[in-house]
Design a protein around this motif. Structure first.
Motif, short mmCIF file in Angstrom:
data_model
loop_
_atom_site.label_atom_id
_atom_site.label_comp_id
_atom_site.label_asym_id
_atom_site.label_seq_id
_atom_site.Cartn_x
_atom_site.Cartn_y
_atom_site.Cartn_z
N ASN A 38 0.81 -1.18 -0.04
CA ASN A 38 0.20 -0.18 0.04
C ASN A 38 0.85 1.24 -0.04
OD1 ASN A 38 -2.78 -1.11 0.22
ND2 ASN A 38 -1.54 -2.13 2.02
N SER A 39 2.00 1.14 -0.25
CA SER A 39 2.81 2.37 -0.32
C SER A 39 3.74 2.34 -1.33
CB SER A 39 3.50 2.59 1.14
OG SER A 39 4.12 3.77 1.15
N HIS A 40 4.66 3.50 -1.52
CA HIS A 40 5.62 3.86 -2.51
C HIS A 40 6.59 4.99 -2.19
CE1 HIS A 40 7.36 4.73 -6.38
NE2 HIS A 40 6.85 3.66 -6.86
N THR A 41 7.69 4.76 -2.41
CA THR A 41 8.58 5.51 -2.13
C THR A 41 8.23 7.12 -2.81
OG1 THR A 41 10.28 5.02 -3.90
CG2 THR A 41 10.40 4.29 -1.71
N ALA A 42 7.49 7.21 -3.93
CA ALA A 42 7.36 8.49 -4.53
C ALA A 42 6.16 9.18 -3.90
CB ALA A 42 7.15 8.31 -5.79
N LYS A 43 5.44 8.68 -2.96
CA LYS A 43 4.23 8.95 -2.46
C LYS A 43 4.55 10.13 -1.38
CE LYS A 43 1.59 6.11 -0.06
NZ LYS A 43 0.80 5.33 0.66
N PRO A 44 3.76 11.16 -1.43
CA PRO A 44 3.94 12.49 -0.42
C PRO A 44 3.96 11.94 0.92
CG PRO A 44 2.44 13.09 -2.31
CD PRO A 44 2.57 11.63 -2.49
N LEU A 45 4.46 12.60 1.87
CA LEU A 45 4.40 12.16 3.15
C LEU A 45 3.15 12.00 3.92
CD1 LEU A 45 6.21 11.56 5.76
CD2 LEU A 45 5.94 13.98 6.44
N LEU A 46 1.96 12.97 3.41
CA LEU A 46 0.86 12.78 4.00
C LEU A 46 0.16 11.69 3.54
CD1 LEU A 46 -2.00 13.92 5.33
CD2 LEU A 46 -2.35 15.03 3.08
N TYR A 47 0.55 10.95 2.27
CA TYR A 47 -0.34 9.82 1.98
C TYR A 47 0.41 8.44 2.45
CZ TYR A 47 -2.72 13.35 -0.63
OH TYR A 47 -3.29 14.48 -1.06
N LYS A 48 1.77 8.72 2.80
CA LYS A 48 2.39 7.73 3.51
C LYS A 48 1.68 7.42 4.91
CE LYS A 48 7.02 7.76 1.06
NZ LYS A 48 8.61 8.24 1.35
N ILE A 49 1.49 8.48 5.35
CA ILE A 49 0.79 8.49 6.80
C ILE A 49 -0.49 8.05 6.60
CG2 ILE A 49 0.23 9.65 8.94
CD1 ILE A 49 2.73 11.68 8.23
N ALA A 50 -1.16 8.41 5.71
CA ALA A 50 -2.63 7.93 5.56
C ALA A 50 -2.70 6.67 5.02
CB ALA A 50 -3.27 8.81 4.51
N GLY A 51 -1.54 6.13 4.47
CA GLY A 51 -1.58 4.70 3.94
C GLY A 51 -1.61 3.79 5.05
N ALA A 52 -1.28 4.09 6.38
CA ALA A 52 -1.24 3.41 7.32
C ALA A 52 -2.74 2.90 7.75
CB ALA A 52 -0.93 4.04 8.83
#
Lengths: 332, 668
Positions: B72-86
């Motif tokens: 559900n994540s990717h290194t290119a994702k913005p930080l907000l969506y990395k967190i929201a990916g949780a």
């Protein structure tokens, strides 16, 4: 792993302390039954409401009578709180002690892998960079991506990233990277050929945009001094892209993944170069290009063989040896 | 190591939930054990919070050795969506659910010290059982921190549709509402075990209900707002089964809020209030099942494997089944409470409850019938907006029509004629405005005009109630101001919530009935007319985001005089990682209206060249009210919650009774 178990023990100790603290803090029952307190507050609120003129006299009397009756009922039924049967301290101590042990047992049997280290992406990239040999294309793309992110204004790094993405069968990203590189330095013919290749890979044919990029590459290559091996290289790349487009056009329906032919085409180009060097080995730029190509393709054995031969041939030429060294490390 | 500490914390939370349940159960008559149970509840929350923090850490550092992060994540994702990916995945959202579940349990342990000791122990115990069931499900069937032996180089990324600020905030609010009803559920089960449901119990339950319902309102509104601008179809509610899954507990929660007032003020309807308390969380769990079982196809659905869905269904069956069985056994023994006349505030609230419950049942039928029909006969049935327009809308129209009468009727025995007299101005204004709309806007849209009248009626009714309370225009203004400033926050909250409902109805009726739209394939320089605007496609260029590539249109909207009203830049994005495309609409706010522009796919022109783009545009009149209204409702709920009497810890400290007596109640 010992640090993990220390952390787990600290967590467990904290949980045990919370249980014991809760047991100690749980004081005697409140002086008044909480239900009676609620009704008492309701009575006071009704009076307050009437004082503020928000309740008529009749409503005030009726509401007060009902609230008072409920308060009396509650007082009669008031429960003394806990009817203390026993302290249960032994049971509590057993639970507080057993909880961490059960948690540890469950963790080991069901959920955990205590020796497994974390693998943050940047740490893995650092390992790939120092590890070097036999990296796959995804790893190479990751390394090149991180390099270009660290130096976003360096078109050479972007060029390298675009080439790696193209090899990794990601022409969409390669196109975007090539565009970024051109925005920084629009005079590199190789980036134009990369752009053309990525566009052609996506469309399965040489699109007008790709043709335009090839024209730009040709124009820039022609501006190079005569005899510059880059010109020959660019010509080879342009031919490769054109041939890639022609193949895509021939079988567009039968080969929806025609783009996947491209690495094979590129391999064919590299093999062609190797054959040419075998026939005519006195081509220093060709050797550098061959070493670089094998390096980017991850074919370390071929790279090392080509490198050894080139080193032998140009043993006294320090500048050439430096170029070969750089070409060897291009994938990093 | 950090990830493994999170894994251990998850298991520790499971064990502590078991300890919470056992200690609280045996602590009913043993204060030390009860206190230890509360300590375990706090510990379970902290352990779950640790695991949740670790999962967020894993997403932030892109640790793809965690299967959930890799998927559900990717290194290119913005930080907000990395967190929201949780919480963007099934496993992560279950962890969020458990975080709230343990959090509410800890909140009862910490804030519930004014509760009777036995009731408190039992509430903590029931909450412990729920935590135990869900955390066990997470640890054994949906572990969000499961490791991969060979982690991939890159993650598969999050569904691009979910990479949106509104949707990053939507689940945390939604779940805080869903799971907030678990406390109410626990209070209800505890009261059934105690065999006592009275006014005091209702007062203890109300703040939890209010908090859960208000947060759920915010969550649903954020979801609708996201659907409106992210999905690019111009609508805001589709009667999608997953939307309905969140709407059912909201409807039941609204009924519960009102019935709890009756139980608190009059001691009446105790059984019904308990029933609704159980039902609200049951619907929350049903929603969790529907979204995760794979039985639904929806943009919202996690649609994972049915095995895990069955497990959730079993949790639902065990917890709700046991609770309703207890209800069936103990409810007949509950005191009937105060009597009231057929015309009274209690009766109005009962009517409101009946309609809200019927509305919830209608939504449930419309949501589950296609699933049941397919399961039983293999027949594929589609239940959509027409069904709900014919069933749900009339029910709610009746409820809203009688709504303004409720607050104006007295408890026990009301004066319907008197209430009607106080509302005549509101009625007159509503009818006049509805007729005006009928005459001016469109005589063919009588029902929509009636809807507008209903919205004005609700707003007018709420204002009339405020006028009545303060005796405005009848008493000296100094008295009026004294009464106005003396009104408790609960009363302001109720008025605001009712006005918010009116505002929403106005927006929904106006937007649905008078929306104009146009769609055309345009070349650069091409024009399209929508509503009073002429849109010109000036250019389409490339754009690049952190993890997407886009075609960005530049579209100028001009009014009839040729003046530029706004310049929209809608995008069509491609996320190379998953190969998905999304539409980012351009929205130009115009007062209460919005001009909504979508850039569609590239198309071939008459000469075959791919130099045209499909442009869709909508003028959505009063659409801002659709989202503003529910926010007013939620704000009303939160203002009520700030009323001292409804705060969670009132009465805990010595002297709190006196303090509380200094505030006045709302006359609800």
């Amino acid at each position: 792993m010992i640090i993990f178990w220390i952390a787990a023990a600290l967590l467990s100790a904290g949980a045990g302390a919370l249980m014991l603290q809760g047991a100690v803090r749980r004081g005697p029952a409140l002086a008044e039954d909480p239900a009676v307190s609620v009704h008492r507050r309701q009575l006071a609120e009704i009076d307050q409401l009437a004082e503020r003129g928000l309740l008529s006299e009749t409503d005030h009397r009726a509401a007060r009578a009902e609230a008072a009756r409920r308060m009396l009922d509650a007082a009669e039924a008031a429960h003394p709180g806990h009817h203390v049967e026993s302290s249960g301290r032994l049971a509590l101590l057993i639970v507080a002690a057993a909880a961490p042990l059960i948690a540890a047992g469950l963790y080991i049997t069901v959920a955990g892998a205590p020796g497994t280290p974390d693998q943050p992406f940047m740490a893995r990239v650092a390992a790939w960079k120092t590890g070097g040999a036999d990296l796959g294309w995804p790893e190479r793309v990751a390394v090149a991506t991180v390099d270009s992110q660290r130096n976003p204004k360096d078109p050479a790094l972007l060029k390298q990233l675009a080439a790696t993405q193209l090899f990794a069968d990601d022409p969409v990203s390669a196109e975007a990277t090539a565009q970024r590189a051109l925005a920084l330095w629009p005079k590199d013919p190789e980036v134009f050929t990369l752009l053309a290749a990525s566009l052609t890979r996506q469309a399965g044919q040489v699109t007008p945009q790709a043709a335009s990029a090839l024209e730009q590459a040709q124009r820039l290559a022609e501006a190079l001094p005569p005899g510059d091996p880059t010109r020959e290289r660019i010509d080879g790349q342009i031919r490769a892209v054109a041939s890639m487009g022609a193949e895509g056009q021939q079988e567009p329906q039968a080969q929806p993944d025609a783009g996947q032919v491209t690495p094979a085409r590129i391999r064919q180009m590299v093999e062609g170069l190797a054959a040419r060097l075998k026939a005519n080995p006195d081509d220093p730029k060709g050797w550098v290009m061959l070493v670089k190509a094998y390096s980017v393709m991850g074919e370390t054995a071929s790279r090392d063989a080509a490198l050894a031969e080139a080193r032998k041939r140009y043993a006294g030429d320090k500048a050439m040896l430096d170029q070969l060294e750089q070409a060897k490390d291009v994938s990093r | 190591m950090i990830v493994e500490i999170g894994s251990f914390a998850l298991v520790l939370a499971l064990v502590l939930s078991a300890a919470q349940t056992g200690l609280s159960a045996f602590g009913v008559n043993r204060p030390a054990l009860a206190g230890a149970g509360e300590g375990a509840a706090l510990g379970a929350f902290l352990a779950t919070a640790t695991a949740f923090g670790v999962l967020i850490y894993a997403f932030v550092v892109s640790d793809f050795s965690v299967a959930n992060v890799a998927a559900n994540s990717h290194t290119a994702k913005p930080l907000l969506y990395k967190i929201a990916g949780a919480w963007g995945s099934h496993e992560g959202s279950i962890l969020l659910w458990c975080l709230y579940l343990t959090g509410y349990g800890a909140a009862v342990a910490v804030l519930g010290r004014s509760l009777p000791a036995r009731l408190r122990s039992r509430v903590v115990m029931v909450q412990g059982v729920l935590c135990l069931l869900f955390i066990a499900y997470m640890v054994f069937a949906s572990n969000p921190l499961l490791r991969l032996a060979n982690p991939p180089v890159e993650g598969a990324s999050l569904n691009p549709l979910l990479q949106d600020p509104a949707l990053a905030a939507h689940p945390p609010f939604l779940y805080s509402g869903y799971v907030g009803f678990s406390v109410v559920f626990s209070f209800a089960v505890a009261a059934l075990i105690e065999g006592k449901v009275d006014a005091a119990w209702a007062r203890w339950v109300r703040p939890w209900t209010l908090a859960a319902w208000s947060l759920l309102t915010v969550g649903i509104t954020l979801g609708a707002f996201w659907a409106y601008y992210e999905l690019g179809w111009g609508g805001w509610w589709f009667w999608d089964p997953v939307e309905n899954a969140s709407f059912m507990p909201w409807l039941v929660g609204a009924a519960l809020l009102h019935s709890a007032v009756v139980t608190e003020k009059r001691g009446a309807l105790p059984g019904w209030t308990v029933f609704l308390s159980l039902l609200a969380f049951t619907f929350s769990m049903l929603g969790a099942f529907l979204v995760r079982s794979g039985v639904l196809t929806s943009v919202h659905a996690f649609a994972v494997d049915p095995k895990r869905g069955i497990l959730l269904l079993e949790i639902l069956a065990v917890s709700s089944g046991a609770a309703f069985a207890l209800f069936a056994w103990r409810a007949p023994k509950l005191s009937a409470g105060g009597l009231f006349a057929p015309v009274s505030r209690e009766s109005a609230i009962v009517l409101n409850n009946i309609i809200l419950a019927a509305a919830a049942a209608t939504v449930m039928l419309g949501t589950l019938y296609p699933l049941l029909a397919e399961a039983m006969g293999g027949e594929t049935v589609s239940v959509g907006a027409p069904f709900f327009a014919l069933t749900f809308t009339p029910l709610m129209a009746i409820a809203l029509l009688i709504l303004p009468f409720g607050p104006l009727l007295a408890w026990k025995r009301g004066d319907l004629l008197g209430a009607a007299q106080r509302l005549w101005i509101a009625a007159l204004v509503a009818v006049a405005l509805a007729l005006l709309a009928l005459a001016v806007m469109s005589p063919k849209k009588a029902l929509a005009c009636a809807g507008l009248g209903l919205g004005f009626w609700l707003i007018g009714g709420a204002i009339a109630e405020l006028v009545e309370r303060t005796r405005a225009f009848r008493a000296p203004w100094s008295d009026v101001i004294r009464r106005l400033t003396g009104l408790p926050r609960g009363a302001w909250g109720m008025t605001l919530a009712h006005i918010g409902m009116g505002v929403f109805v106005l927006g929904a009726c106006f937007e649905t009935s008078w929306r104009s739209e146009a769609a055309e394939s345009l070349a650069i320089g091409g024009r399209i007319n929508v509503g009073a605007y002429e849109l010109t496609l000036d250019s389409v260029g490339g754009a690049e985001g952190p993890n997407y590539l886009a075609e960005r249109g530049h579209i100028t909207a001009r009014n009839a005089k040729g003046q530029v009203e706004c310049v929209g830049q809608p995008e069509r994005r491609l996320y190379p990682t998953g190969g998905q495309t999304t539409s980012e609409v351009a929205i130009c706010p115009k007062g209460l209206d919005q001009l909504y522009i979508v850039l569609g796919e590239r198309r071939a022109g008459a000469d075959g060249a791919m130099d045209h783009w499909l442009v869709r545009a909508y003028v959505n009149p009063w659409v801002q009210l659709i989202f503003g209204g529910p926010m007013l409702i939620a704000l009303g709920g939160l203002i009520s919650l700030s009323d001292r009497r409804l705060r969670f810890g009132v009465g805990r400290r010595a002297g709190a009774v006196d303090d509380a007596a200094k505030t006045a109640p709302e006359a609800a």
